[in-house]
Design an enzyme around this catalytic site. Structure first.
Site, PDB file in Angstrom:
ATOM      1  N   CYS A  95       0.835  -1.199   0.000  1.00 62.58           N
ATOM      2  CA  CYS A  95       0.000   0.000   0.000  1.00 62.58           C
ATOM      3  C   CYS A  95       0.875   1.256   0.000  1.00 62.58           C
ATOM      4  CB  CYS A  95      -0.964  -0.056   1.188  1.00 62.58           C
ATOM      5  SG  CYS A  95      -2.339   1.094   1.048  1.00 62.58           S
ATOM      6  N   HIS A 224      -3.853  -5.694   0.977  1.00 63.33           N
ATOM      7  CA  HIS A 224      -3.248  -6.020   2.273  1.00 63.33           C
ATOM      8  C   HIS A 224      -3.341  -7.511   2.599  1.00 63.33           C
ATOM      9  CE1 HIS A 224      -2.489  -1.875   3.448  1.00 63.33           C
ATOM     10  NE2 HIS A 224      -3.669  -1.566   2.952  1.00 63.33           N
ATOM     11  N   GLU A 226      -1.513  -8.979   4.485  1.00 61.28           N
ATOM     12  CA  GLU A 226      -1.198  -9.107   5.921  1.00 61.28           C
ATOM     13  C   GLU A 226      -2.454  -9.011   6.781  1.00 61.28           C
ATOM     14  OE1 GLU A 226      -0.964  -6.392   4.162  1.00 61.28           O
ATOM     15  OE2 GLU A 226      -0.648  -4.554   5.312  1.00 61.28           O
TER      16      GLU A 226
END
Lengths: 259, 981
Positions: A95, A224, A226
């Site tokens: 990002c 994302h 994660e």
């Protein structure tokens, strides 16, 4: 021994904790350090095996998302970053980190950092911030992060400036030719998004969600992964149990530990 | 080339090179929605002004490397002539395209400008002195007269409170360094008569009443001296409604209608203690760790952690500058949570606006259009929450004409901290440390401003009240303070909110005393008088009490995270608050008087009996021919019920990785969740919590007492619908009310407060925090007082031992059974059916709130724990039909519902009720579920189908059959098939 990742922290970085969790689950240690600490202590980055530029709003996105973090990278840390990249160690920018890698010229990395940039991440085509779950298809077999991944990855995007744009068609061809398109936005079943909102949430050219450098060790992506490393995070955990973002990190960590 | 020695000003214009610039198109769409249809194109450019001794190559370097993106933008550089002149608009060419330029007023926070200066130095351009930013709009069209341009500039492109505009080139407004002054005025109160005292209160916008002014006058007599302006301002602020809640702490005499069968006490000696706080005492929950004593309420979470929750309002600032108002609203409530040493992990926002389609001609003077307020507020919340990296997960948006001039912005923040990690041990000798942003004129008198009724001049007079946030600065506070907390570097902490340092330091020093040196406070610009420094509400500041031995460690930490830290004095044991400005003592007040001297207010309340009692209904003979399918679609398209997806997706609800139930759920991630479930990554357990809310000003207008029961039930019910344990739900109250000196307004408040007590005790749900906002009234240019509907927001925080218990509202399996559970007693008073039928409403009472609801919720929770429930959605605005439609849409599955012969279809489908859910139970769980619920009102009402229609029968005859696609286009796009929305 577990590989050790350096997570860069600028004022406004906010997904450092999320990615640290992903790395831990993937089997790596990590250390999050403010840029100022790195600068003042003259830390040598060579003791780290992985480098992470996490998401957030470094410097409040002033003058364009990632722009001022990019300036920090190329002003204070150029040698360290270049050494990391050319050593072939895994580097990931997510990002805001992706925006910084692109705006500093580290990605796509097809020409020298001093030359004119060929790519940018600009305002979403729909002209607003967008938080939604997307599906990503791993494409590049050159990219050490996506190599061998066969499952679609579901994870959220959360950005206002994620529209990947290239200065020319030639540059687009070059990315394809070099196998630098790491991840593309697709329908959940893997069908091409064809630029259609919201499957492609920001209008990125060729539905590009992430790219790597020609060597394949530096990955930058807007979504994302994660934030999809545990099953409870996915709204579709019941009927899409295999769409975790964790394999991407496992790839990176495995590569780092093999070095 | 240098002009005038060192001060050249360069102007940079950055233009998009792409044909369809999204931002420009956005402005054009907004112009058309305001009926400025003569404008056919808008091109939006960024302007940067840089002052200093730059030469041309340096300016070019700045443009190339910093100010534009070479892939998508071009840049133009001009050197401005000095001295800068204001251009005469009459000399501008009146051709088909016209230019409007907008710049910030001097003194308004401009974070981008600060970054330009920092980055320029990084690029080796050290001669830069200052920068400022602006926007340039090139408008094309026909008949673009000055009048039209001024209208576009005022209504759309700029806000006079923070910006100036110009037709043609704008003159940049660099902050001028005013003369620093240490002027302290004397406020003479001794000898003044009543009129004189009130005149002083009014002239200084202190919002103090006569009794309070008398008390201050007496204090002057006792101390045999006059007050300084800073002393008077501190008293006004410390005694403001905002800070001390004097309305809720007042004595109230209650009068009511003799025919009113409801019973209320005829007198309250302390309204708050006898209602809200009494409820918490009576509930006496051992899992509540702190209620009403700190900046936020705190509950036990997973054995190792505690959760804190606070909800604030920021209504008046949002009315005059929506972006900044909402921005600093969320920033302020986040600091409340940091103020209990917790890490903010979730945000909520509930917004009340005027109708988006209000004609410009109906807009009162001095009021921004509701669309503009709404988009500014949402952008402000988005900016702050997203940049802080806190997921915004729960909220609501309500539209009502009563909010045109006085929108409501409720901002909430949830924090997580290791249990017992918030120290409260200010020790004499501790240093008073200010962390974070610098102090400017921002937000002066915000505390008293928020305690006054707004008028057409409020925007102008209170210009200095406008605060613009800098979320990344606040993010730095979280980064530093969480580490400082874990390392035990401070003894006490509080946030700088309304009243600024005066309030924060005053509160921390209230027990023992403190000495402050104002000259040490870091300022954004010179020229602030001592009282301005002390009272400034500049954002992003926290105050901590730090023992001398930890100063170095703290200073090192701040340096690494680039957070400014200032040592402004010491806590003492003198029982006085003393403030110095250089050598002179400018404030010296007795703590006891300052914090306990305020006289209790006395109010009269007049309780009016509602026109209809709860549950009072009529026969629906006149409505037998109502088109049920069309009614359902119109309800789904009502702005209060319609999808809020566009707004929800502006907020990052995923950051921090803990969001289990998202604000949008279902097959295509677009169903309206009843609440959100968060499982914080920091907890090693499976514990999770639910955030939900209840709000219904439509009910508030008719019957504030019953409304209160119903919204508490709704907030509670929403939490239960997501899987919360009904014995572990804490609630927060936020009252937004009119002027309490009016007996009817106070009467409404008393009814609501009394119902808070009764309902909270009945549901065994403690209030842990709350906030009230009065004088939500607006004196229009028509001379009439516009008041908002009595608005009570109840926010619920519910716990669950395992996130796997969490539920979503989408239908999941064709063939599942659908149960209507709860005491189903639909009524039309305050219903959304009436809102879409304004000329032909069904006049009835509000729904009853069955006393058996809490027991039912407990039974349902057992079924949830046994994993017998596949989906659950509460019945709320729009009634049963809307609930069923939402479950179908979210799951993209049809359903068949059956009404009984003895039911009135219209009432059952669209009447509103408390305490009810639609629940999906798979066929193999049927007997177990029915067995568990056998003592409660449950009714097998239908089945989930594998077709794509919502079908409803009455006495076995089909009465409604609507495709999900039609439901979706009404609800998502507000397009009603075959009708108008």
């Amino acid at each position: 021994m577990k590989p050790n990742a350096l997570i860069l922290f600028a004022p406004g970085t906010n997904r450092d904790g999320d990615v640290a969790q992903a790395l831990a689950l993937a089997g790596a240690e990590s250390q999050t350090l403010p840029l100022k600490t790195l600068r003042e202590t003259k830390t040598n980055w060579s003791k780290y095996q992985m480098l992470v530029v996490p998401g957030g709003f470094s410097y409040a996105d002033a003058l364009g998302a990632g722009k001022l973090l990019a300036l920090d990278l190329s002003h204070y840390f150029l040698d360290q970053v270049q050494a990391f990249v050319s050593a072939g160690k895994p580097v990931i920018g997510i990002c805001n980190g992706f925006q910084a890698l692109v705006k500093s010229g580290i990605l796509p990395g097809n020409n020298a950092l001093t030359e004119t940039r060929t790519a940018t991440l600009t305002y979403n085509h729909e002209n607003h911030f967008e938080c939604r779950w997307v599906s990503l298809k791993p494409v590049s077999q050159t990219c050490l992060w996506t190599k061998g991944l066969s499952e679609i990855i579901d994870c959220p995007v959360a950005h206002g400036e994620g529209n990947f744009t290239l200065s020319s068609l030639e540059n687009a061809k070059l990315l394809t030719k070099n196998d630098q398109i790491a991840l593309v936005y697709t329908h959940p079943d893997g069908q091409t998004a064809n630029g259609v909102y919201p499957i492609n949430p920001n209008g990125s050219v060729m539905d590009i969600a992430g790219i790597c450098n020609p060597q394949g060790n530096v990955l930058g992506l807007m979504p994302h992964p994660e934030d999809h490393i545990l099953s409870f995070q996915s709204p579709d955990r019941v009927h899409r149990p295999n769409a975790s973002g964790l394999p991407l990190f496992i790839n990176g960590v495995r590569y780092a530990s093999e070095q | 080339m240098k002009v005038n020695g060192s001060a050249a000003v360069y102007r940079f214009i950055v233009k998009p090179t792409t044909a369809n610039d999204p931002r420009s198109l956005g402005y054009l769409a907004d112009a058309h929605s305001l009926s400025l249809n003569q404008i056919t194109q808008i091109q939006c450019h960024d302007l940067y002004f840089v002052r200093g001794g730059l030469d041309k190559p340096e300016a070019e370097k700045l443009a190339a490397q910093l100010l534009h993106d070479p892939i998508t933008q071009s840049v133009e550089i001009n050197l401005l002539e000095l001295p800068l002149k204001v251009q005469n608009p009459n000399q501008i060419d009146h051709s088909a395209s016209r230019t409007i330029e907008v710049a910030l007023r001097p003194g308004v926070t401009d974070p981008v400008a600060e970054q330009i200066v920092r980055a320029a130095h990084l690029l080796g351009i050290t001669s830069i002195e200052s920068a400022c930013t602006g926007l340039r709009f090139i408008l094309s069209g026909t008949d673009l007269t000055d009048e039209l341009l001024n209208l576009a500039a005022k209504r759309l492109l700029s806000n006079a409170v923070i910006q100036t505009y110009s037709l043609g080139e704008i003159t940049p407004a660099f902050s001028t360094s005013a003369q620093s002054h240490d002027l302290v005025e004397t406020i003479i109160l001794r000898g003044l008569d009543d009129a004189g005292l009130l005149a002083v209160s009014s002239a200084r916008r202190a919002a103090l009443n006569l009794a309070e002014m008398h008390t201050i006058q007496d204090y002057c007599e006792r101390e045999n001296r006059d007050l300084t302006d800073i002393e008077f301002e501190m008293l006004a602020q410390t005694w403001s409604e905002h800070c001390v809640h004097k309305t809720f702490k007042s004595q109230v005499s209650v009068k009511r209608d003799k025919t009113d069968s409801r019973s209320f006490p005829s007198h309250y000696s302390h309204l708050f203690n006898q209602t809200i706080r009494a409820a918490t005492k009576q509930v006496n929950a051992d899992w509540v760790l702190s209620a009403f004593t700190e900046n936020a309420g705190i509950v036990e979470f997973d054995g190792k952690h505690e959760l804190s929750f606070k909800v604030e309002t920021h209504n008046h600032p949002s009315a005059i500058e929506p972006f900044g108002g909402a921005n600093t609203g969320i920033g302020g409530v986040i600091r409340d949570v940091i103020g209990v040493s917790a890490k903010p992990i979730a945000s909520t926002d509930v917004l009340c606006f005027g109708p988006a389609n209000l004609p410009l001609t109906d807009l009162p003077e001095g009021v921004l259009h509701p669309r503009r307020i709404a988009s500014g507020v949402v952008a402000g919340i988005q900016d702050y929450g997203n940049k802080m990296g806190i997921p915004t997960v729960n909220g609501a948006i309500w539209y009502d004409p009563g909010y045109v001039a006085n929108p409501l912005v409720f901002c909430g923040s949830v924090g997580l901290a290791p249990k017992g990690s918030n120290p409260h041990a200010t020790t004499p000798g501790d240093h008073i440390i200010v962390l974070g942003g610098r102090t400017g004129r921002d937000g002066l008198r915000g505390a008293t401003f928020s305690s006054m009724t707004m008028d057409a001049q409020t925007g102008e007079v209170s210009g200095a009240s406008v605060q613009i946030g800098a979320p990344v600065v606040e993010k730095g506070l979280v980064d530093v303070l969480m580490l400082a907390r874990d390392r035990g570097l401070y003894n006490a902490i509080t946030d700088c909110g309304a009243g600024g340092l005066s309030s924060a330091v005053g509160e921390m020093a209230s027990e023992r005393g403190g000495d402050v040196q104002l000259k040490k406070v870091l300022l954004k610009y010179p020229g602030l008088a001592p009282w301005e420094i002390w009272l400034s509400e500049a954002q992003e500041r926290m105050v901590i009490a730090v023992p001398k031995r930890h100063l170095n460690a703290l200073s090192e930490l701040c340096s690494q995270y680039e957070v400014e830290m200032t040592d402004i004095g010491n806590f003492t044991d003198t029982d006085r608050m003393r403030v110095f400005h250089g050598a002179s003592l400018v404030l010296d007040l007795d703590n006891d008087f300052l914090h306990h001297g305020i006289p209790q207010r006395h109010y009269s309340a007049k309780i009016n009996k509602p026109r209809f009692e709860p549950g009072q209904t009529v026969c629906l003979e006149a409505q037998v021919s109502v088109d049920l399918g069309g009614t359902l679609l119109n309800l789904l398209a009502h702005p209060n019920i319609a999808s809020k997806e566009r707004t929800i997706r502006d907020y990052d609800h995923e950051v921090q990785g803990g969001t289990v139930v998202k604000p949008l759920c279902g097959l295509q991630h677009d169903g309206p969740s009843d609440g959100s479930v968060i499982k914080p990554l920091a907890s090693q357990t499976n514990h999770a919590f639910v955030l939900s809310n209840g709000l219904n000003p439509e009910y508030g207008k008719l019957d504030p007492y019953q409304m209160t029961w119903l919204v508490i039930d709704e907030a509670f019910r929403n939490a239960v619908a997501c899987g919360a344990d009904p014995s572990r739900i804490a609630i927060l109250d936020n009252f937004c009310w009119g002027d309490p000196t009016r007996p009817e307004i106070m009467g409404d408040l008393v009814q609501s407060a009394q119902a808070c007590l009764e309902a909270a005790v009945h549901y065994v749900t403690p209030f842990i925090s709350g906030k009230d906002s009065f004088n939500n009234e607006y004196l229009g240019s028509d001379g009439k007082v516009h008041a908002i509907p009595p608005t009570l927001l109840i926010s619920a925080l519910g716990l669950m031992p395992d996130w796997q218990q969490s539920l979503t509202m989408d239908f999941k399996h064709p063939g599942s059974l659908i149960y209507l559970i709860g005491e189903f007693a639909p009524a039309f008073g305050g219903s959304h059916y009436n809102l879409i039928n304004p000329t032909n409403p069904i006049e009835e009472g509000l729904p009853v709130c069955s006393k058996s609801n809490p027991r039912l919720y407990m039974a349902l929770y057992k079924a949830v724990q046994e994993k017998l429930v596949a989906a659950c959605h509460d019945l709320s605005e729009g009634g049963l039909a809307v609930t069923a439609a939402e479950m179908c849409m979210a799951g993209r599955l049809g359903a068949q519902l059956h009404l009984r012969t003895n039911e009135e279809p219209l009432r059952s489908l669209f009447g509103e009720t408390s305490g009810c859910f639609l629940v999906e139970v798979t066929a193999d769980s049927q007997f177990e579920f029915e067995d568990l619920m056998s003592n409660y009102a449950i009714r097998l009402i239908g089945k989930v189908e594998d077709h794509q229609n919502l079908q409803i029968t009455h006495a076995k005859r089909p009465i409604l059959n609507t495709p999900i696609t039609d439901l979706l286009s009404a609800w998502k796009d507000r397009k009603v098939a075959g009708g108008q929305s």
